[in-house]
Design a protein around this motif. Structure first.
Motif, PDB file in Angstrom:
ATOM      1  N   LEU A 254       7.190  -8.394  -6.512  1.00 56.43           N
ATOM      2  CA  LEU A 254       6.454  -9.398  -7.284  1.00 56.43           C
ATOM      3  C   LEU A 254       5.478  -8.739  -8.257  1.00 56.43           C
ATOM      4  O   LEU A 254       5.279  -9.218  -9.372  1.00 56.43           O
ATOM      5  CB  LEU A 254       5.700 -10.337  -6.333  1.00 56.43           C
ATOM      6  CG  LEU A 254       6.575 -11.237  -5.455  1.00 56.43           C
ATOM      7  CD1 LEU A 254       5.717 -12.018  -4.469  1.00 56.43           C
ATOM      8  CD2 LEU A 254       7.402 -12.199  -6.311  1.00 56.43           C
ATOM      9  N   SER A 255       4.889  -7.625  -7.827  1.00 53.01           N
ATOM     10  CA  SER A 255       3.973  -6.886  -8.692  1.00 53.01           C
ATOM     11  C   SER A 255       4.701  -6.346  -9.913  1.00 53.01           C
ATOM     12  O   SER A 255       4.186  -6.404 -11.040  1.00 53.01           O
ATOM     13  CB  SER A 255       3.328  -5.736  -7.903  1.00 53.01           C
ATOM     14  OG  SER A 255       2.512  -4.944  -8.728  1.00 53.01           O
ATOM     15  N   ASP A 256       5.907  -5.817  -9.707  1.00 53.01           N
ATOM     16  CA  ASP A 256       6.697  -5.308 -10.833  1.00 53.01           C
ATOM     17  C   ASP A 256       7.088  -6.425 -11.795  1.00 53.01           C
ATOM     18  O   ASP A 256       7.147  -6.221 -13.007  1.00 53.01           O
ATOM     19  CB  ASP A 256       7.967  -4.616 -10.316  1.00 53.01           C
ATOM     20  CG  ASP A 256       7.669  -3.312  -9.587  1.00 53.01           C
ATOM     21  OD1 ASP A 256       6.651  -2.686  -9.906  1.00 53.01           O
ATOM     22  OD2 ASP A 256       8.460  -2.944  -8.703  1.00 53.01           O
ATOM     23  N   THR A 261      -2.221  -8.053 -11.347  1.00 52.01           N
ATOM     24  CA  THR A 261      -3.255  -9.083 -11.236  1.00 52.01           C
ATOM     25  C   THR A 261      -2.763 -10.279 -10.435  1.00 52.01           C
ATOM     26  O   THR A 261      -3.504 -10.850  -9.624  1.00 52.01           O
ATOM     27  CB  THR A 261      -3.703  -9.544 -12.638  1.00 52.01           C
ATOM     28  OG1 THR A 261      -4.285  -8.442 -13.325  1.00 52.01           O
ATOM     29  CG2 THR A 261      -4.733 -10.658 -12.547  1.00 52.01           C
ATOM     30  N   ALA A 262      -1.506 -10.652 -10.631  1.00 49.28           N
ATOM     31  CA  ALA A 262      -0.928 -11.795  -9.920  1.00 49.28           C
ATOM     32  C   ALA A 262      -0.825 -11.533  -8.421  1.00 49.28           C
ATOM     33  O   ALA A 262      -0.692 -12.480  -7.631  1.00 49.28           O
ATOM     34  CB  ALA A 262       0.454 -12.113 -10.486  1.00 49.28           C
ATOM     35  N   ILE A 296      -0.931  -9.615   5.407  1.00 44.22           N
ATOM     36  CA  ILE A 296      -0.430 -10.082   4.111  1.00 44.22           C
ATOM     37  C   ILE A 296      -1.387  -9.689   2.991  1.00 44.22           C
ATOM     38  O   ILE A 296      -0.968  -9.155   1.952  1.00 44.22           O
ATOM     39  CB  ILE A 296      -0.232 -11.608   4.136  1.00 44.22           C
ATOM     40  CG1 ILE A 296       0.905 -11.980   5.102  1.00 44.22           C
ATOM     41  CG2 ILE A 296       0.052 -12.143   2.735  1.00 44.22           C
ATOM     42  CD1 ILE A 296       1.038 -13.472   5.346  1.00 44.22           C
ATOM     43  N   GLY A 297      -2.679  -9.942   3.192  1.00 43.14           N
ATOM     44  CA  GLY A 297      -3.657  -9.692   2.138  1.00 43.14           C
ATOM     45  C   GLY A 297      -3.886  -8.222   1.863  1.00 43.14           C
ATOM     46  O   GLY A 297      -3.680  -7.737   0.738  1.00 43.14           O
ATOM     47  N   PHE A 298      -4.269  -7.481   2.881  1.00 42.11           N
ATOM     48  CA  PHE A 298      -4.546  -6.058   2.713  1.00 42.11           C
ATOM     49  C   PHE A 298      -3.269  -5.300   2.371  1.00 42.11           C
ATOM     50  O   PHE A 298      -3.276  -4.400   1.517  1.00 42.11           O
ATOM     51  CB  PHE A 298      -5.164  -5.505   3.996  1.00 42.11           C
ATOM     52  CG  PHE A 298      -5.571  -4.060   3.901  1.00 42.11           C
ATOM     53  CD1 PHE A 298      -6.779  -3.704   3.339  1.00 42.11           C
ATOM     54  CD2 PHE A 298      -4.738  -3.046   4.365  1.00 42.11           C
ATOM     55  CE1 PHE A 298      -7.165  -2.377   3.237  1.00 42.11           C
ATOM     56  CE2 PHE A 298      -5.099  -1.724   4.272  1.00 42.11           C
ATOM     57  CZ  PHE A 298      -6.327  -1.386   3.705  1.00 42.11           C
ATOM     58  N   GLY A 299      -2.179  -5.670   3.022  1.00 44.40           N
ATOM     59  CA  GLY A 299      -0.907  -4.976   2.786  1.00 44.40           C
ATOM     60  C   GLY A 299      -0.379  -5.154   1.379  1.00 44.40           C
ATOM     61  O   GLY A 299       0.342  -4.284   0.872  1.00 44.40           O
ATOM     62  N   SER A 300      -0.720  -6.251   0.721  1.00 39.08           N
ATOM     63  CA  SER A 300      -0.298  -6.479  -0.658  1.00 39.08           C
ATOM     64  C   SER A 300      -1.269  -5.843  -1.650  1.00 39.08           C
ATOM     65  O   SER A 300      -0.859  -5.316  -2.690  1.00 39.08           O
ATOM     66  CB  SER A 300      -0.198  -7.984  -0.938  1.00 39.08           C
ATOM     67  OG  SER A 300       0.729  -8.599  -0.076  1.00 39.08           O
ATOM     68  N   ALA A 301      -2.570  -5.912  -1.343  1.00 39.79           N
ATOM     69  CA  ALA A 301      -3.586  -5.471  -2.296  1.00 39.79           C
ATOM     70  C   ALA A 301      -3.619  -3.953  -2.454  1.00 39.79           C
ATOM     71  O   ALA A 301      -3.741  -3.443  -3.578  1.00 39.79           O
ATOM     72  CB  ALA A 301      -4.962  -5.976  -1.854  1.00 39.79           C
ATOM     73  N   GLN A 302      -3.522  -3.204  -1.352  1.00 37.90           N
ATOM     74  CA  GLN A 302      -3.697  -1.747  -1.435  1.00 37.90           C
ATOM     75  C   GLN A 302      -2.664  -1.076  -2.353  1.00 37.90           C
ATOM     76  O   GLN A 302      -3.059  -0.336  -3.264  1.00 37.90           O
ATOM     77  CB  GLN A 302      -3.663  -1.130  -0.037  1.00 37.90           C
ATOM     78  CG  GLN A 302      -3.961   0.355  -0.048  1.00 37.90           C
ATOM     79  CD  GLN A 302      -3.458   1.068   1.199  1.00 37.90           C
ATOM     80  OE1 GLN A 302      -2.678   0.513   1.965  1.00 37.90           O
ATOM     81  NE2 GLN A 302      -3.899   2.292   1.399  1.00 37.90           N
ATOM     82  N   PRO A 303      -1.347  -1.295  -2.171  1.00 42.37           N
ATOM     83  CA  PRO A 303      -0.399  -0.637  -3.086  1.00 42.37           C
ATOM     84  C   PRO A 303      -0.511  -1.149  -4.520  1.00 42.37           C
ATOM     85  O   PRO A 303      -0.242  -0.406  -5.473  1.00 42.37           O
ATOM     86  CB  PRO A 303       0.974  -0.949  -2.481  1.00 42.37           C
ATOM     87  CG  PRO A 303       0.756  -2.104  -1.582  1.00 42.37           C
ATOM     88  CD  PRO A 303      -0.639  -2.021  -1.095  1.00 42.37           C
ATOM     89  N   ALA A 304      -0.925  -2.423  -4.700  1.00 40.90           N
ATOM     90  CA  ALA A 304      -1.102  -2.944  -6.062  1.00 40.90           C
ATOM     91  C   ALA A 304      -2.274  -2.244  -6.752  1.00 40.90           C
ATOM     92  O   ALA A 304      -2.216  -1.944  -7.947  1.00 40.90           O
ATOM     93  CB  ALA A 304      -1.320  -4.449  -6.024  1.00 40.90           C
ATOM     94  N   PHE A 305      -3.337  -1.967  -6.005  1.00 43.93           N
ATOM     95  CA  PHE A 305      -4.459  -1.195  -6.551  1.00 43.93           C
ATOM     96  C   PHE A 305      -3.984   0.191  -6.980  1.00 43.93           C
ATOM     97  O   PHE A 305      -4.377   0.703  -8.033  1.00 43.93           O
ATOM     98  CB  PHE A 305      -5.575  -1.053  -5.502  1.00 43.93           C
ATOM     99  CG  PHE A 305      -6.699  -2.043  -5.649  1.00 43.93           C
ATOM    100  CD1 PHE A 305      -7.600  -1.948  -6.696  1.00 43.93           C
ATOM    101  CD2 PHE A 305      -6.866  -3.074  -4.736  1.00 43.93           C
ATOM    102  CE1 PHE A 305      -8.644  -2.850  -6.832  1.00 43.93           C
ATOM    103  CE2 PHE A 305      -7.903  -3.985  -4.853  1.00 43.93           C
ATOM    104  CZ  PHE A 305      -8.795  -3.881  -5.904  1.00 43.93           C
ATOM    105  N   GLN A 306      -3.129   0.808  -6.158  1.00 40.40           N
ATOM    106  CA  GLN A 306      -2.633   2.141  -6.503  1.00 40.40           C
ATOM    107  C   GLN A 306      -1.763   2.092  -7.756  1.00 40.40           C
ATOM    108  O   GLN A 306      -1.822   2.991  -8.602  1.00 40.40           O
ATOM    109  CB  GLN A 306      -1.844   2.736  -5.335  1.00 40.40           C
ATOM    110  CG  GLN A 306      -1.466   4.199  -5.557  1.00 40.40           C
ATOM    111  CD  GLN A 306      -0.859   4.845  -4.326  1.00 40.40           C
ATOM    112  OE1 GLN A 306      -0.525   4.160  -3.350  1.00 40.40           O
ATOM    113  NE2 GLN A 306      -0.723   6.157  -4.334  1.00 40.40           N
ATOM    114  N   SER A 307      -0.977   1.043  -7.889  1.00 43.45           N
ATOM    115  CA  SER A 307      -0.145   0.889  -9.082  1.00 43.45           C
ATOM    116  C   SER A 307      -1.008   0.747 -10.331  1.00 43.45           C
ATOM    117  O   SER A 307      -0.721   1.336 -11.381  1.00 43.45           O
ATOM    118  CB  SER A 307       0.772  -0.332  -8.921  1.00 43.45           C
ATOM    119  OG  SER A 307       1.636  -0.456 -10.025  1.00 43.45           O
TER     120      SER A 307
END
Length: 383
Positions: A254-256, A261-262, A296-307
């Protein structure tokens, strides 16, 4: 080229799984070993803290070295130091020697994890970076789930000697995979001073720091809190690990497709809600709901921050960018545990989780006010 599941990606991800399992074998068992050596609770805290401090210090230097001299030498050196130090724990004989080994162990962890993480970004197609980082993160999630249980089972049925030997064997398997993996690298043309921090990532680091504070609170105080409400301390982490494993690949895709931000904004809101739920929990149901939401929250946010970090940093500074990212994460966990531990004396465990929720809210404010704006000003990269 948009192929994700290449041989180097699979080997590096599997290597991280073995390395992480070796690391998490020690998480519930090392305090017991320190007690066996004659250490007290203060010594347990010191031995744990010195590892994190060493990892932070060495990580500051390794990022620039990765960009200048390549990932491979530091990856192999780190894995070698990691395995040797674990195997040598058996002959520590006292707390002072154990502390010295923890410094070496922390250096090995800093070198190996930063080098492997940076190598992953080298082999993952840019258009599938979110998905790739999500799957890579699953390797650590799985090791987090099985490592503590396996370590506890080993010392209950065998001995600390067996446990250290098995942890070292996992490190050796990671070393073999890393040695065999072919990693592309173009050396730096610049021979100036080596940077310790990627300054363009300071807003990202600040947002990640406050998110990691909550993780420090969860890892330090959830086992104790769960015990006070008659819930198995491992229950939260098992449910959390399952949720994390399921959500990370999905969130990465979904991030890709829709942008970081989404993912980050709703993920931080879900993380905030998870901590509010656990601050009010009084039984297994409340703990289960909070574990699912936090996964769900932490697991989604951490790699998105790295991206986001990798997109904001110059392409030839991926090593420094990854080192900066993990430094902020380590500091958030370490300093968060210390600060929340002091607060717990006055506000209790449930108050600690409420304070952790406030920290996540700070992360959200920082992301919306600074990181998102900086990301929108970054021109899209072709490739």
């Amino acid at each position: 080229m948009t192929r994700l599941w290449t041989k180097p990606f699979i080997m590096l991800t599997a290597g991280m799984l073995f390395l992480g399992t070796g690391f998490y074998l020690l998480l519930p068992t090392l305090p017991l070993y320190i007690k066996q050596l004659g250490g007290n609770d203060a010594m347990i805290g010191l031995v744990a803290g010195i590892f994190t401090l060493a990892a932070v210090v060495f990580r500051l230097f390794v990022g620039g070295l990765l960009d200048r001299y390549g990932r491979r030498p530091f990856m192999l050196l780190g894995l070698l130091l990691f395995g040797i130090s674990i195997y040598a724990y058996e002959w520590a004989g006292g707390i002072a020697v154990l502390i010295a080994l923890r410094i070496v162990h922390g250096a090995g962890w800093a070198f190996s994890t930063t080098a492997i993480g940076t190598s992953i970004t080298d082999v993952v197609p840019e258009k599938r970076r979110g998905e790739g980082m999500g799957w890579y993160g699953v390797s650590m999630t799985v090791s987090m789930a099985i490592g503590p249980m396996l370590g506890t089972w080993i010392i209950m049925n065998y001995s600390f000697s067996h446990m250290f030997g098995i942890a070292a064997a996992f490190s050796a398997m990671a070393l073999a995979l890393a040695f065999a993996a072919k990693i592309p690298f173009q050396p730096h043309a610049n021979k100036g001073s080596i940077s310790l921090i990627e300054k363009s990532l300071l807003p990202v680091m600040a947002g990640l720091f406050f998110l990691a504070v909550s993780y420090g609170g969860i890892t330090a105080f959830m086992p104790i809190f769960a015990d006070t409400i008659a819930v198995n301390p491992g229950f939260f982490f098992l449910v959390y690990a399952v949720s994390l494993t399921v959500i990370r690949p999905v969130a990465g895709k979904l991030s890709d497709r829709y942008g970081e931000t989404a993912i980050i904004i709703p993920s931080l809101i879900i993380t905030f809600l998870a901590l509010i739920v656990v601050s009010q929990a009084g039984n297994m149901a409340g703990v289960a709901v909070s574990a699912v939401l936090y996964g769900i929250g932490f697991g989604s946010a951490q790699p998105a921050f790295q991206s986001v970090a990798l997109k904001l940093a110059p392409p030839d500074r991926k090593g420094v960018a990854n080192a900066s990212f993990f430094t902020a994460f380590d500091l958030g966990i370490g300093l968060g545990s210390i600060a929340l531990g002091s607060l717990s004396l006055y506000i209790g465990y449930q108050g600690v989780f409420a304070a952790s929720a406030v920290s996540v809210a700070c992360s959200l404010v920082i992301f919306v006010s600074t990181v998102r704006k900086a990301r929108s000003r970054t021109p899209a990269k072709t490739g």
